[in-house]
Design a protein around this motif. Structure first.
Motif, short mmCIF file in Angstrom:
data_model
loop_
_atom_site.label_atom_id
_atom_site.label_comp_id
_atom_site.label_asym_id
_atom_site.label_seq_id
_atom_site.Cartn_x
_atom_site.Cartn_y
_atom_site.Cartn_z
N ASN A 43 60.32 -16.93 88.98
CA ASN A 43 59.90 -16.55 87.63
C ASN A 43 59.77 -15.04 87.44
OD1 ASN A 43 59.77 -19.00 86.20
ND2 ASN A 43 57.89 -19.53 87.28
N ASP A 44 59.87 -14.28 88.52
CA ASP A 44 59.74 -12.83 88.42
C ASP A 44 60.75 -12.24 87.44
OD1 ASP A 44 58.54 -10.31 89.38
OD2 ASP A 44 60.54 -9.96 90.19
N LYS A 45 61.95 -12.77 87.44
CA LYS A 45 63.00 -12.25 86.56
C LYS A 45 62.69 -12.50 85.08
CE LYS A 45 65.80 -16.45 87.11
NZ LYS A 45 64.83 -17.17 87.91
N ASN A 46 61.73 -13.38 84.78
CA ASN A 46 61.37 -13.70 83.39
C ASN A 46 60.26 -12.81 82.83
OD1 ASN A 46 63.18 -15.92 83.35
ND2 ASN A 46 61.64 -17.15 84.41
N LEU A 47 59.64 -12.00 83.65
CA LEU A 47 58.46 -11.24 83.21
C LEU A 47 58.76 -10.33 82.02
CD1 LEU A 47 56.69 -10.35 86.57
CD2 LEU A 47 55.99 -12.03 84.85
N VAL A 48 59.86 -9.61 82.05
CA VAL A 48 60.18 -8.70 80.95
C VAL A 48 60.43 -9.48 79.67
CG1 VAL A 48 61.84 -6.99 80.11
CG2 VAL A 48 61.03 -6.88 82.47
N THR A 49 61.14 -10.58 79.77
CA THR A 49 61.40 -11.43 78.60
C THR A 49 60.10 -11.97 78.03
OG1 THR A 49 63.55 -12.04 79.50
CG2 THR A 49 62.65 -13.46 77.77
N TRP A 50 59.20 -12.43 78.92
CA TRP A 50 57.91 -12.94 78.46
C TRP A 50 57.10 -11.85 77.78
CZ3 TRP A 50 56.58 -15.68 83.71
CH2 TRP A 50 57.35 -16.83 83.83
N ARG A 51 57.07 -10.65 78.38
CA ARG A 51 56.34 -9.54 77.77
C ARG A 51 56.90 -9.21 76.40
NH1 ARG A 51 57.97 -4.20 79.84
NH2 ARG A 51 59.63 -4.76 78.40
N ASN A 52 58.23 -9.14 76.29
CA ASN A 52 58.86 -8.83 75.02
C ASN A 52 58.55 -9.89 73.97
OD1 ASN A 52 59.87 -6.53 76.20
ND2 ASN A 52 61.93 -7.36 76.49
N GLY A 53 58.52 -11.15 74.40
CA GLY A 53 58.17 -12.23 73.48
C GLY A 53 56.76 -12.10 72.95
N ILE A 54 55.85 -11.71 73.83
CA ILE A 54 54.45 -11.54 73.41
C ILE A 54 54.31 -10.35 72.48
CG2 ILE A 54 52.12 -11.00 74.22
CD1 ILE A 54 52.81 -12.63 76.78
N THR A 55 54.89 -9.22 72.86
CA THR A 55 54.75 -8.02 72.01
C THR A 55 55.45 -8.19 70.66
OG1 THR A 55 56.64 -6.95 73.10
CG2 THR A 55 54.43 -6.40 73.92
N SER A 56 56.48 -9.03 70.60
CA SER A 56 57.15 -9.26 69.31
C SER A 56 56.24 -9.98 68.32
CB SER A 56 58.45 -10.05 69.50
OG SER A 56 58.17 -11.40 69.83
N ARG A 57 55.22 -10.66 68.82
CA ARG A 57 54.27 -11.34 67.94
C ARG A 57 53.17 -10.40 67.44
NH1 ARG A 57 51.79 -16.59 69.68
NH2 ARG A 57 51.27 -16.47 67.48
N LEU A 58 53.15 -9.18 67.96
CA LEU A 58 52.12 -8.21 67.58
C LEU A 58 52.74 -7.08 66.77
CD1 LEU A 58 50.45 -7.96 71.09
CD2 LEU A 58 49.80 -9.49 69.23
N ARG A 59 52.02 -6.60 65.81
CA ARG A 59 52.51 -5.53 64.95
C ARG A 59 52.25 -4.17 65.61
NH1 ARG A 59 50.62 -7.11 59.78
NH2 ARG A 59 52.63 -8.01 59.33
N ASN A 60 53.29 -3.36 65.73
CA ASN A 60 53.19 -1.99 66.26
C ASN A 60 52.64 -1.91 67.68
OD1 ASN A 60 54.16 -0.90 63.80
ND2 ASN A 60 52.09 -1.03 62.93
N VAL A 61 52.98 -2.87 68.53
CA VAL A 61 52.53 -2.85 69.92
C VAL A 61 53.75 -2.88 70.83
CG1 VAL A 61 51.27 -4.10 71.71
CG2 VAL A 61 50.34 -3.98 69.40
N ARG A 62 53.88 -1.87 71.68
CA ARG A 62 55.01 -1.82 72.63
C ARG A 62 54.58 -2.18 74.04
NH1 ARG A 62 59.40 2.55 71.65
NH2 ARG A 62 59.93 1.53 73.56
N ASP A 63 53.37 -1.76 74.42
CA ASP A 63 52.85 -2.02 75.76
C ASP A 63 51.62 -2.90 75.66
OD1 ASP A 63 54.68 -0.40 77.19
OD2 ASP A 63 53.57 1.38 76.55
N LEU A 64 51.46 -3.80 76.60
CA LEU A 64 50.30 -4.68 76.61
C LEU A 64 49.17 -4.05 77.41
CD1 LEU A 64 51.86 -8.23 77.06
CD2 LEU A 64 50.87 -7.21 75.01
N HIS A 65 48.33 -3.30 76.73
CA HIS A 65 47.11 -2.75 77.32
C HIS A 65 45.96 -3.34 76.51
CE1 HIS A 65 48.95 0.09 80.05
NE2 HIS A 65 49.81 0.38 79.10
N PHE A 66 45.22 -4.24 77.12
CA PHE A 66 44.18 -4.97 76.41
C PHE A 66 43.22 -4.05 75.66
CE2 PHE A 66 42.00 -9.21 76.41
CZ PHE A 66 43.14 -9.94 76.16
#
Length: 185
Positions: A43-66
């Motif tokens: 699943n390591d190869k999916n991490l970037v895709t998963w991150r991009n999927g999550i950030t696409s649901r957020l407005r004006n967020v490029r990096d996931l910093h809580f």
């Protein structure tokens, strides 16, 4: 042998000379957290895709910093992460408990509290590698942290296993510990 990858990062700082007040005013963080995001090699190869999927649901967020997200965004990120095939492990220090103890002088030295928490985290990760359909090979990837000598940490898992006075740490098999190695991302 299956491989598990642990991406390690920290939140907070090591200092506890002048801790931040409860209302968040001034000083050093009251907590130091060392955490790992645990993922299978498949699943390591999916991490970037998963991150991009999550950030696409957020407005004006490029990096996931809580710390940079508002409450609603944190809820969305938490729900998305909970649905993914990843694990999490944490080692925490509530630093207000350190001053005045016999450990205060030791943990005031640069890197000691960080390395102590990393050791506990690695012990738990190695323990997990032996469970389930294990043993698994563990690959450890640290985030870059100023002033940390990652090359000297390459021997940390074996050293912790050999020198630890705690029975849980000694119960790890050498094969799980020998399989661990360190790389700074």
């Amino acid at each position: 042998m299956a491989e598990i990858i642990a991406y390690i990062d920290e939140a907070g700082d090591e200092g506890f000379g002048k801790l931040r007040q409860v209302n968040g005013v001034g000083g050093q963080s009251r907590w130091l957290a060392i955490g790992a995001c645990i993922v299978s090699a498949e699943n390591d190869k999916n991490l970037v895709t998963w991150r991009n999927g999550i950030t696409s649901r957020l407005r004006n967020v490029r990096d996931l910093h809580f710390r940079n997200l508002n409450h609603d965004q944190k809820v969305v990120v938490s729900q998305e992460l909970a649905a993914l095939p990843i694990g999490v492990a944490l080692a925490l220090s509530h630093k207000i408990t350190i001053p005045g103890t016999r450990y205060a002088t030791t943990f005031k030295q640069k890197g000691y509290l960080y390395n102590y928490l990393v050791r506990w985290l690695l012990e738990r990760l190695c323990d997990e590698c032996q469970k389930g359909d294990g043993p698994h090979r563990l690959r450890v990837v640290f985030s870059r942290r100023g002033g940390t000598d990652y090359h000297s940490m390459a021997i940390l898992p074996v050293t912790a296993w050999m020198l630890s006075p705690w029975p849980l740490a000694r119960s790890h098999s050498a094969s799980a510990l020998d399989a661990a190695f360190v790389r700074a991302a």
